[in-house]
Design an enzyme around this catalytic site. Structure first.
Site, mmCIF file in Angstrom:
data_model
loop_
_atom_site.group_PDB
_atom_site.id
_atom_site.type_symbol
_atom_site.label_atom_id
_atom_site.label_comp_id
_atom_site.label_asym_id
_atom_site.label_seq_id
_atom_site.Cartn_x
_atom_site.Cartn_y
_atom_site.Cartn_z
ATOM 1 N N GLY A 11 14.138 5.947 0.266
ATOM 2 C CA GLY A 11 13.056 6.830 -0.166
ATOM 3 C C GLY A 11 13.450 8.298 -0.110
ATOM 4 O O GLY A 11 14.597 8.647 0.191
ATOM 5 N N ARG A 35 14.091 -2.212 0.735
ATOM 6 C CA ARG A 35 13.314 -3.351 0.267
ATOM 7 C C ARG A 35 13.695 -3.724 -1.167
ATOM 8 O O ARG A 35 14.425 -4.670 -1.371
ATOM 9 C CB ARG A 35 11.825 -3.014 0.353
ATOM 10 C CG ARG A 35 10.905 -4.210 0.218
ATOM 11 C CD ARG A 35 9.496 -3.804 0.529
ATOM 12 N NE ARG A 35 8.970 -2.913 -0.497
ATOM 13 C CZ ARG A 35 8.093 -3.284 -1.418
ATOM 14 N NH1 ARG A 35 7.626 -4.506 -1.433
ATOM 15 N NH2 ARG A 35 7.656 -2.429 -2.310
ATOM 16 N N ASP A 53 12.033 -4.992 5.490
ATOM 17 C CA ASP A 53 10.927 -4.055 5.334
ATOM 18 C C ASP A 53 9.862 -4.339 6.380
ATOM 19 O O ASP A 53 9.858 -5.397 7.011
ATOM 20 C CB ASP A 53 10.400 -4.077 3.895
ATOM 21 C CG ASP A 53 9.443 -5.200 3.635
ATOM 22 O OD1 ASP A 53 8.239 -5.005 3.863
ATOM 23 O OD2 ASP A 53 9.904 -6.285 3.213
ATOM 24 N N TYR A 142 -4.325 6.641 1.449
ATOM 25 C CA TYR A 142 -3.143 7.196 2.113
ATOM 26 C C TYR A 142 -3.542 7.811 3.460
ATOM 27 O O TYR A 142 -2.926 7.528 4.497
ATOM 28 C CB TYR A 142 -2.531 8.260 1.196
ATOM 29 C CG TYR A 142 -1.258 8.903 1.684
ATOM 30 C CD1 TYR A 142 -0.078 8.182 1.772
ATOM 31 C CD2 TYR A 142 -1.235 10.263 2.020
ATOM 32 C CE1 TYR A 142 1.102 8.795 2.193
ATOM 33 C CE2 TYR A 142 -0.063 10.874 2.436
ATOM 34 C CZ TYR A 142 1.100 10.139 2.524
ATOM 35 O OH TYR A 142 2.258 10.753 2.931
ATOM 36 N N LYS A 146 -2.656 6.793 7.362
ATOM 37 C CA LYS A 146 -1.952 7.737 8.243
ATOM 38 C C LYS A 146 -2.720 7.949 9.556
ATOM 39 O O LYS A 146 -2.110 7.997 10.627
ATOM 40 C CB LYS A 146 -1.698 9.065 7.532
ATOM 41 C CG LYS A 146 -0.647 8.975 6.424
ATOM 42 C CD LYS A 146 0.701 8.486 6.929
ATOM 43 C CE LYS A 146 1.784 8.498 5.889
ATOM 44 N NZ LYS A 146 3.016 7.806 6.330
HETATM 45 N N1 SER Z 1 3.792 14.299 -0.024
HETATM 46 C C1 SER Z 1 2.705 13.417 0.298
HETATM 47 C C2 SER Z 1 1.891 13.133 -0.894
HETATM 48 O O1 SER Z 1 1.711 14.024 -1.689
HETATM 49 C C3 SER Z 1 1.840 14.008 1.355
HETATM 50 O O2 SER Z 1 2.264 13.631 2.599
HETATM 51 O O3 SER Z 1 1.391 12.066 -1.013
#
Ligand code: SER
Length: 320
Positions: A11, A35, A53, A142, A146
């Site tokens: 990544g 992965r 993964d 997201y 987190k």
């Molecule tokens: N760079 C990420 C995003 O834009 C933020 O943590 O999803």
């Protein structure tokens, strides 16, 4: 000697963090986990490589045993805009995967690095000079993953003594591997478009201020935190870290210092605009500075100058 496993080594952050860790700890001591995407030759030829993964707990367990892993950097995640398109997959990687890593770490006594994000904040968070400890009610999948990761990491430290540590990264800018599907990606894409076409169509609106960081500082942040004296860490798993804050206009003006004919127009992506509007304009990172000496090297001018040179060299297109 450390034996490290990187999950998500192909990544945006993983590809450079793996090479940096190999440089610091020795190639054979850093296992690159991936992965789907095939690793680069550099990654594949410089040290051990495993298809593993976070969602496959058995394989994870096997790899940790095989290499006597004592530290796991779990970088697997779907970035914010992709996670809105695929919330179930984002949960699977971002929560079930994190849980698996913590369980394996508990069983084998590993330390764990968890990258949280500016996405862990939401519309009810104070968005200017966002405090270390504040309201976190994110409205994206997201962000939900987190915050869950931050809490799970805290829990595994308190309940089981797992040495969990983590950062809330801002948008990360780098010249090596492209990010994919993040809200902050525009701050990387702008350099490719500038070098190729001297213009860029921006998906975020004017005034969308967000925290950002150049990759060399992002790598130092992760490694320095993992090396920090644990007795000094009060906020183990979710340190605000930032290096600069800008909106698209400020970034474009800085690019123009190197390329006076650079032009930018806007075609705002409503999903990204909505996400960005709920994230901090700028974070307060004094806890990181105080507890483990966080001190980024790159501000906006140095970052832009270096990106212009690196992307120009990468594409083989001169701009001066
Ligand atoms: N760079 C990420 C995003 O834009 C933020 O943590 O999803």
């Amino acid at each position: 000697m450390k034996n490290i496993l990187i999950i998500g080594s192909v990544g945006q952050i993983g590809s450079e963090l793996t090479m940096e860790l190999r440089k610091r700890y020795g190639n054979d001591h850093v296992v690159a986990g991936y992965r789907k995407t095939e690793p680069s030759e550099e990654l594949a030829n410089s040290g051990p490589l495993e298809r593993v993964d976070a969602t496959d707990v058995e394989k994870l367990n096997d790899v940790v045993k095989k290499y006597k892993i004592d530290t796991i950097y779990n970088l697997a995640a779907l970035l914010s805009a992709v996670a809105e398109a695929k919330p179930q997959a984002a949960w699977n990687v971002g929560v079930n995967g994190v849980f698996n890593v913590l369980e394996v770490a508990r069983e084998h006594g590993c330390a764990v690095f968890f990258p949280s994000s500016i996405g862990a904040f939401g519309p009810t968070t104070p968005l200017d000079n966002t405090p270390q400890d504040t309201i976190q009610r994110p409205t994206t999948m997201y962000g939900v993953t987190k915050v869950t990761g931050e809490l799970l990491s805290d829990y595994y430290f308190k309940r089981f003594g797992v040495d969990t540590r983590g950062l809330r990264y801002p948008g990360i800018i780098s010249s090596v591997t492209l990010p994919g599907g993040g809200t902050t990606d525009y701050a990387v894409e702008i350099f490719y478009e500038a070098i190729k076409h001297h213009k860029f169509t921006c998906p975020l609106p004017k005034g969308a201020f967000l925290d950002m960081m150049y990759m060399p500082d992002a790598l130092d942040a992760a490694i320095d935190l993992m090396e920090a004296n644990p007795s000094k860490l009060r906020h183990r798993n979710a340190f605000n870290v930032t290096a600069m804050s800008f909106d698209p206009e400020i970034l474009a003006a800085e690019v123009r210092k190197h390329m006076p004919d650079f032009k930018m127009n806007y075609e705002v992506d409503p999903v990204k605009e909505a996400i960005a509007s709920t994230w901090p304009n700028s974070m307060d990172d004094t806890a990181a500075r105080r507890e483990w000496g966080w001190n980024p090297k790159y501000k906006l001018p140095e970052m832009v100058a270096d990106m212009m040179d690196k992307i120009s060299a990468k594409l083989g297109i001169a701009f001066k």
